[in-house]
Scaffold this motif. Structure first.
Motif, PDB file in Angstrom:
ATOM      1  N   GLY A 128     102.979   2.205 -22.517  1.00  0.00           N
ATOM      2  CA  GLY A 128     104.355   2.651 -22.351  1.00  0.00           C
ATOM      3  C   GLY A 128     104.843   2.682 -20.927  1.00  0.00           C
ATOM      4  O   GLY A 128     106.047   2.838 -20.692  1.00  0.00           O
ATOM      5  N   GLN A 129     103.987   2.546 -19.949  1.00  0.00           N
ATOM      6  CA  GLN A 129     104.377   2.585 -18.537  1.00  0.00           C
ATOM      7  C   GLN A 129     104.805   1.206 -18.069  1.00  0.00           C
ATOM      8  O   GLN A 129     104.010   0.275 -18.075  1.00  0.00           O
ATOM      9  CB  GLN A 129     103.208   3.065 -17.688  1.00  0.00           C
ATOM     10  CG  GLN A 129     103.367   2.860 -16.183  1.00  0.00           C
ATOM     11  CD  GLN A 129     104.387   3.781 -15.552  1.00  0.00           C
ATOM     12  OE1 GLN A 129     104.257   4.982 -15.632  1.00  0.00           O
ATOM     13  NE2 GLN A 129     105.418   3.215 -14.964  1.00  0.00           N
ATOM     14  N   PRO A 130     106.079   1.024 -17.688  1.00  0.00           N
ATOM     15  CA  PRO A 130     106.488  -0.277 -17.131  1.00  0.00           C
ATOM     16  C   PRO A 130     105.827  -0.475 -15.761  1.00  0.00           C
ATOM     17  O   PRO A 130     105.852   0.419 -14.920  1.00  0.00           O
ATOM     18  CB  PRO A 130     108.011  -0.154 -17.003  1.00  0.00           C
ATOM     19  CG  PRO A 130     108.391   1.031 -17.831  1.00  0.00           C
ATOM     20  CD  PRO A 130     107.224   1.947 -17.796  1.00  0.00           C
ATOM     21  N   TYR A 131     105.235  -1.636 -15.557  1.00  0.00           N
ATOM     22  CA  TYR A 131     104.584  -1.956 -14.295  1.00  0.00           C
ATOM     23  C   TYR A 131     105.210  -3.209 -13.693  1.00  0.00           C
ATOM     24  O   TYR A 131     105.649  -4.111 -14.423  1.00  0.00           O
ATOM     25  CB  TYR A 131     103.089  -2.212 -14.489  1.00  0.00           C
ATOM     26  CG  TYR A 131     102.278  -0.977 -14.786  1.00  0.00           C
ATOM     27  CD1 TYR A 131     101.991  -0.055 -13.789  1.00  0.00           C
ATOM     28  CD2 TYR A 131     101.787  -0.742 -16.066  1.00  0.00           C
ATOM     29  CE1 TYR A 131     101.231   1.079 -14.063  1.00  0.00           C
ATOM     30  CE2 TYR A 131     101.033   0.386 -16.345  1.00  0.00           C
ATOM     31  CZ  TYR A 131     100.762   1.295 -15.346  1.00  0.00           C
ATOM     32  OH  TYR A 131     100.018   2.410 -15.619  1.00  0.00           O
ATOM     33  N   VAL A 132     105.220  -3.237 -12.356  1.00  0.00           N
ATOM     34  CA  VAL A 132     105.567  -4.458 -11.636  1.00  0.00           C
ATOM     35  C   VAL A 132     104.252  -5.084 -11.190  1.00  0.00           C
ATOM     36  O   VAL A 132     103.455  -4.446 -10.499  1.00  0.00           O
ATOM     37  CB  VAL A 132     106.467  -4.171 -10.422  1.00  0.00           C
ATOM     38  CG1 VAL A 132     106.798  -5.475  -9.693  1.00  0.00           C
ATOM     39  CG2 VAL A 132     107.739  -3.470 -10.856  1.00  0.00           C
ATOM     40  N   TYR A 133     104.009  -6.325 -11.633  1.00  0.00           N
ATOM     41  CA  TYR A 133     102.792  -7.047 -11.279  1.00  0.00           C
ATOM     42  C   TYR A 133     103.108  -8.059 -10.176  1.00  0.00           C
ATOM     43  O   TYR A 133     104.165  -8.718 -10.201  1.00  0.00           O
ATOM     44  CB  TYR A 133     102.219  -7.777 -12.487  1.00  0.00           C
ATOM     45  CG  TYR A 133     101.644  -6.850 -13.543  1.00  0.00           C
ATOM     46  CD1 TYR A 133     100.322  -6.451 -13.484  1.00  0.00           C
ATOM     47  CD2 TYR A 133     102.435  -6.373 -14.582  1.00  0.00           C
ATOM     48  CE1 TYR A 133      99.783  -5.609 -14.448  1.00  0.00           C
ATOM     49  CE2 TYR A 133     101.907  -5.525 -15.545  1.00  0.00           C
ATOM     50  CZ  TYR A 133     100.589  -5.141 -15.472  1.00  0.00           C
ATOM     51  OH  TYR A 133     100.066  -4.312 -16.424  1.00  0.00           O
ATOM     52  N   TYR A 134     102.182  -8.165  -9.214  1.00  0.00           N
ATOM     53  CA  TYR A 134     102.304  -9.107  -8.108  1.00  0.00           C
ATOM     54  C   TYR A 134     101.049  -9.971  -8.087  1.00  0.00           C
ATOM     55  O   TYR A 134      99.936  -9.469  -8.242  1.00  0.00           O
ATOM     56  CB  TYR A 134     102.429  -8.382  -6.766  1.00  0.00           C
ATOM     57  CG  TYR A 134     103.581  -7.408  -6.685  1.00  0.00           C
ATOM     58  CD1 TYR A 134     104.823  -7.799  -6.194  1.00  0.00           C
ATOM     59  CD2 TYR A 134     103.417  -6.086  -7.089  1.00  0.00           C
ATOM     60  CE1 TYR A 134     105.878  -6.892  -6.105  1.00  0.00           C
ATOM     61  CE2 TYR A 134     104.462  -5.184  -7.013  1.00  0.00           C
ATOM     62  CZ  TYR A 134     105.688  -5.586  -6.518  1.00  0.00           C
ATOM     63  OH  TYR A 134     106.726  -4.693  -6.442  1.00  0.00           O
ATOM     64  N   VAL A 135     101.221 -11.275  -7.871  1.00  0.00           N
ATOM     65  CA  VAL A 135     100.090 -12.189  -7.758  1.00  0.00           C
ATOM     66  C   VAL A 135     100.269 -13.000  -6.480  1.00  0.00           C
ATOM     67  O   VAL A 135     101.360 -13.526  -6.211  1.00  0.00           O
ATOM     68  CB  VAL A 135      99.983 -13.127  -8.975  1.00  0.00           C
ATOM     69  CG1 VAL A 135      98.784 -14.067  -8.820  1.00  0.00           C
ATOM     70  CG2 VAL A 135      99.857 -12.328 -10.266  1.00  0.00           C
ATOM     71  N   THR A 136      99.193 -13.064  -5.651  1.00  0.00           N
ATOM     72  CA  THR A 136      99.230 -13.839  -4.422  1.00  0.00           C
ATOM     73  C   THR A 136      98.114 -14.871  -4.442  1.00  0.00           C
ATOM     74  O   THR A 136      97.136 -14.742  -5.182  1.00  0.00           O
ATOM     75  CB  THR A 136      99.049 -12.937  -3.187  1.00  0.00           C
ATOM     76  OG1 THR A 136      97.768 -12.307  -3.262  1.00  0.00           O
ATOM     77  CG2 THR A 136     100.128 -11.866  -3.110  1.00  0.00           C
ATOM     78  N   ALA A 137      98.283 -15.906  -3.624  1.00  0.00           N
ATOM     79  CA  ALA A 137      97.261 -16.942  -3.452  1.00  0.00           C
ATOM     80  C   ALA A 137      96.576 -16.734  -2.112  1.00  0.00           C
ATOM     81  O   ALA A 137      97.230 -16.382  -1.114  1.00  0.00           O
ATOM     82  CB  ALA A 137      97.887 -18.325  -3.519  1.00  0.00           C
ATOM     83  N   VAL A 138      95.243 -16.946  -2.061  1.00  0.00           N
ATOM     84  CA  VAL A 138      94.458 -16.755  -0.849  1.00  0.00           C
ATOM     85  C   VAL A 138      93.640 -18.020  -0.601  1.00  0.00           C
ATOM     86  O   VAL A 138      93.025 -18.558  -1.532  1.00  0.00           O
ATOM     87  CB  VAL A 138      93.524 -15.538  -0.971  1.00  0.00           C
ATOM     88  CG1 VAL A 138      92.724 -15.339   0.315  1.00  0.00           C
ATOM     89  CG2 VAL A 138      94.318 -14.284  -1.309  1.00  0.00           C
ATOM     90  N   ASP A 139      93.648 -18.488   0.672  1.00  0.00           N
ATOM     91  CA  ASP A 139      92.844 -19.664   0.995  1.00  0.00           C
ATOM     92  C   ASP A 139      91.502 -19.250   1.571  1.00  0.00           C
ATOM     93  O   ASP A 139      91.200 -18.059   1.697  1.00  0.00           O
ATOM     94  CB  ASP A 139      93.604 -20.606   1.936  1.00  0.00           C
ATOM     95  CG  ASP A 139      93.916 -19.976   3.293  1.00  0.00           C
ATOM     96  OD1 ASP A 139      93.256 -18.973   3.653  1.00  0.00           O
ATOM     97  OD2 ASP A 139      94.812 -20.491   3.994  1.00  0.00           O
ATOM     98  N   ALA A 140      90.676 -20.225   1.923  1.00  0.00           N
ATOM     99  CA  ALA A 140      89.327 -19.946   2.397  1.00  0.00           C
ATOM    100  C   ALA A 140      89.314 -19.167   3.698  1.00  0.00           C
ATOM    101  O   ALA A 140      88.336 -18.476   4.010  1.00  0.00           O
ATOM    102  CB  ALA A 140      88.560 -21.255   2.558  1.00  0.00           C
ATOM    103  N   ALA A 141      90.373 -19.262   4.492  1.00  0.00           N
ATOM    104  CA  ALA A 141      90.443 -18.539   5.759  1.00  0.00           C
ATOM    105  C   ALA A 141      90.926 -17.109   5.584  1.00  0.00           C
ATOM    106  O   ALA A 141      90.981 -16.356   6.554  1.00  0.00           O
ATOM    107  CB  ALA A 141      91.352 -19.276   6.732  1.00  0.00           C
ATOM    108  N   GLY A 142      91.301 -16.738   4.370  1.00  0.00           N
ATOM    109  CA  GLY A 142      91.793 -15.394   4.122  1.00  0.00           C
ATOM    110  C   GLY A 142      93.281 -15.251   4.267  1.00  0.00           C
ATOM    111  O   GLY A 142      93.810 -14.135   4.165  1.00  0.00           O
TER     112      GLY A 142
END
Length: 652
Positions: free
Chosen positions: A423-437
């Motif tokens: 029942g809790q609305p959430y905001v989801y975030y997705v990021t991309a990370v390369d080998a250097a961080g």
């Protein structure tokens, strides 16, 4: 009958303890009775009375308080009845800690620690009585005194004191071992350590630790119960090593280490080539690391931008890791490392490794969406962005302005979140990370785990837990989005209430509080609460709490805020007195009247009782001032302080 035992002579002069006016005092023993007993042996004194007065009939040493004299006299020259025996010892307890004192006797026994009575079984009994107490002894030297008296009949007594060595009870570490010294024999390349023995009674042994100068990592060489150790494993490299000794007790507590004791070995070998050199590219620096070389005092790092050089030295350091903050941006760089010992001997360079400092972040993931939102979780999906992306980070927040919490790392293009509250609305975030961080900007989507018939409410949060007199009051808060139809309150005498046991059910309610009457023998119960959904799905249990217990308190005082007069009466109106949680209800008020100022409960000329907050008080003499004060009375019969005094003159 067991006669007085003979014990080994002690090192210090006897201190004779006597009682004067009920207080423990010290007085020098007569020269003819001087006896010295080495700690921890007790000094034992025999008295021909039960008040320990006068000169002892006999003084000797006793290794333990454990006697059974039967019906006979404890020593020559003493009576069979009405005699006293006193044992005293002063010893060093080291760091102290939790102890158990156990005593039994027929007839009376008292045990004192530094003059404070800890055990008191002081009565004429027909059978042996005993008890034990747990207490904490402070660090250092302390004096134990055991007083035993026999009034009539058989006589026996026993007293023991021992440390409590359970790891759940004993949290007191031993003192740092004293007198640590080290000597080094260059011919055998051995170091011998010696130290003084600790005083703790629960000491288990010592750990001998060694570290290389310039490092902070200690290596444990040995555990021993002795007070010396010879290290035969020193590398003969000319390096300096430090030693420290740590004492540990039977509960696993470990002291701090002794002051570093250093030795410098003979330098006979050059260091080896550093191995396992790695170079990890980063956004801000290239991070180098390698395996430590035995005997190395420092390392030199060199860098080149071409395979065959030239190499330039960029760092000299003692550690085995280096961050090259000055690495060229987006240009491959080669690194090599060599070791150097304290004598200046240098190893060959390691083979080169390459790294490119990468400062370009990948693009955010594409097409992020909630693939499914069901009662068991939320599934997110997206498509790739850059070919150099090596992983994705998934974050969650309760709102777009709220703090983000990382909930997952994945090398795929999807993530299943089963940890969110239904029942809790959430905001989801997705990021991309390369080998250097380098981390991309986030893609975001809003999704909600559905509240289904299998959704469990959140655990209630117990707040108030009090017992006032015989009234128990519990209250709790309920969060989350799963509708709650009721609560079950559990209790047990265990610190953690088992809410899976039906025998522990105490009450059910639809409210978020519970008030009950409890008996005096029910004050040691712990309580926990479980919420139930409309589908009877149970929440996790709240934390178990033990209510605070207090006696009912007198109510607070009131204030008279309105006065009205007639020729023969005065009307007073006062504020109702509030009550706190679980406090007894207010049952009425008392009005104290006097014709003199400074009215008190003791000298009032009239006292009127009423359940309300106003009263017409009869005043026989018109034109004369009267003085009034009001108190509140609760259901426990306790009365408040008087209100501030007011006065009125009827007929004016």
């Amino acid at each position: 009958m067991n006669p007085a035992r003979h014990s080994t002579a002690a090192l210090s002069a006897t201190v004779v303890l006597a009682t004067a006016g009920g207080l423990l005092t010290t007085a020098a023993a007569p020269a003819t009775a001087a006896t010295s007993c080495a700690s921890p042996v007790f000094t034992r004194q025999f008295f021909a009375n039960t008040t320990f007065s006068g000169t002892p009939k006999k003084t000797d040493c006793d290794s333990a308080v454990n006697e059974n004299w039967g019906t006979g006299a404890p020593a020559s020259g003493l009576p069979r009845d009405n005699f006293g025996v006193r044992w005293t010892v002063t010893r060093d307890f080291g760091s102290g800690g939790p102890f158990t004192f156990s005593a039994s006797a027929q007839d009376g026994i008292r045990v004192h620690l530094d003059g404070v009575r800890r055990i008191d079984l002081w009565k004429n009994v027909s059978t042996t009585a005993g008890t034990s107490v747990n207490l904490t002894i402070p660090p250092g030297r302390h004096t134990l005194r055991v007083d035993f008296v026999n009034w009539t009949g058989a006589a026996n007594t026993r007293f023991t004191y021992a440390p409590r060595t359970s790891a759940t009870v004993d949290k007191v570490a031993p003192l740092v071992p004293a007198g640590a010294k080290v000597t080094y024999d260059s011919a055998t390349n051995r170091a011998k350590l010696t130290w003084s023995r600790n005083k703790e009674m629960d000491l288990a042994g010592y750990g001998v630790h060694r570290r290389l100068k310039g490092t902070t990592t200690w290596t444990k060489l040995a555990t021993t119960t002795a007070t010396s150790y010879t290290d035969t494993t020193l590398p003969a490299t000319g390096a300096t090593y430090y030693y420290e000794i740590r004492a540990h007790d039977k509960a696993g507590n470990t002291s701090k280490g002794t002051a570093d004791q250093g030795v410098t070995t003979a330098d006979r070998t050059a260091p080896a080539v550093p191995r396992n050199l790695t170079a990890a590219p980063g956004r801000d620096a290239n991070a180098l690391s390698w395996t430590a070389v035995a005997g190395a005092a420092s390392y030199e790092v060199v860098r080149a931008t071409a395979e065959n050089g030239p190499y330039e030295r960029i760092a000299t350091l003692q550690g085995t890791a280096y961050a090259d903050l000055d690495a060229p941006v987006d240009i491959p760089a080669a690194y090599k490392v060599r070791a150097r010992d304290a004598a200046g001997n240098a190893s060959a360079y390691s083979s080169p490794v390459w790294a490119t400092r990468d400062t370009i972040a990948p693009a955010p993931p594409n097409d992020l969406k909630a693939v499914s939102e069901d009662d068991s979780g939320v599934t997110l999906g997206w498509t790739g962005s850059n070919p150099d992306t090596v992983r994705h980070l998934v974050y969650r927040a309760s709102s777009s302005a709220g703090p983000r919490t990382r909930i997952g790392t994945t090398t795929t293009w999807n993530h299943r979140d089963i940890t969110g509250d239904p029942g809790q609305p959430y905001v989801y975030y997705v990021t991309a990370v390369d080998a250097a961080g380098n981390e991309s900007a986030p893609a975001q989507v809003t999704a909600t785990r559905r509240v289904g018939p299998n959704a469990a409410p959140k655990a209630p949060s117990l707040g108030l837990a009090r017992i006032v007199g015989d009234r128990l009051l519990l209250s709790w808060n309920q969060g989350g989005y799963v509708p709650v139809s009721g609560y079950t309150v559990y209790r047990s005498r265990s610190a953690t209430v088992d809410t899976s046991d039906p025998a522990n059910v105490y009450a059910t309610t639809t409210a978020t509080s519970l008030e009950r009457t409890v008996a005096a023998d029910e004050r040691d119960y712990h309580y926990a609460v479980v919420a139930h959904s409309a589908y009877d799905v149970r929440s996790p249990a709240s934390a178990s709490v033990l209510p605070t217990v207090s006696a009912p308190q007198p109510p607070p005082s009131t204030t008279v805020y309105e006065v009205e007069t007639t020729a023969t009466q005065v009307r007073l109106v006062w504020a109702a007195v509030p009550i706190g949680p679980a406090e007894p209800e207010i049952t009425g008020y008392r009005v104290y009247v006097s014709t003199r100022p400074g009215v008190t409960k003791a000298d009032a000329e009239q006292v009127h009782t009423t359940p309300g907050t106003d009263l017409w008080v009869p005043t026989p003499e018109s034109g004369r001032p009267y003085y009034f004060a009001v108190s509140a009375v609760n259901a426990a019969g306790l009365e408040s302080e008087l209100s501030p005094e007011v006065s009125a003159t009827p007929g004016t």
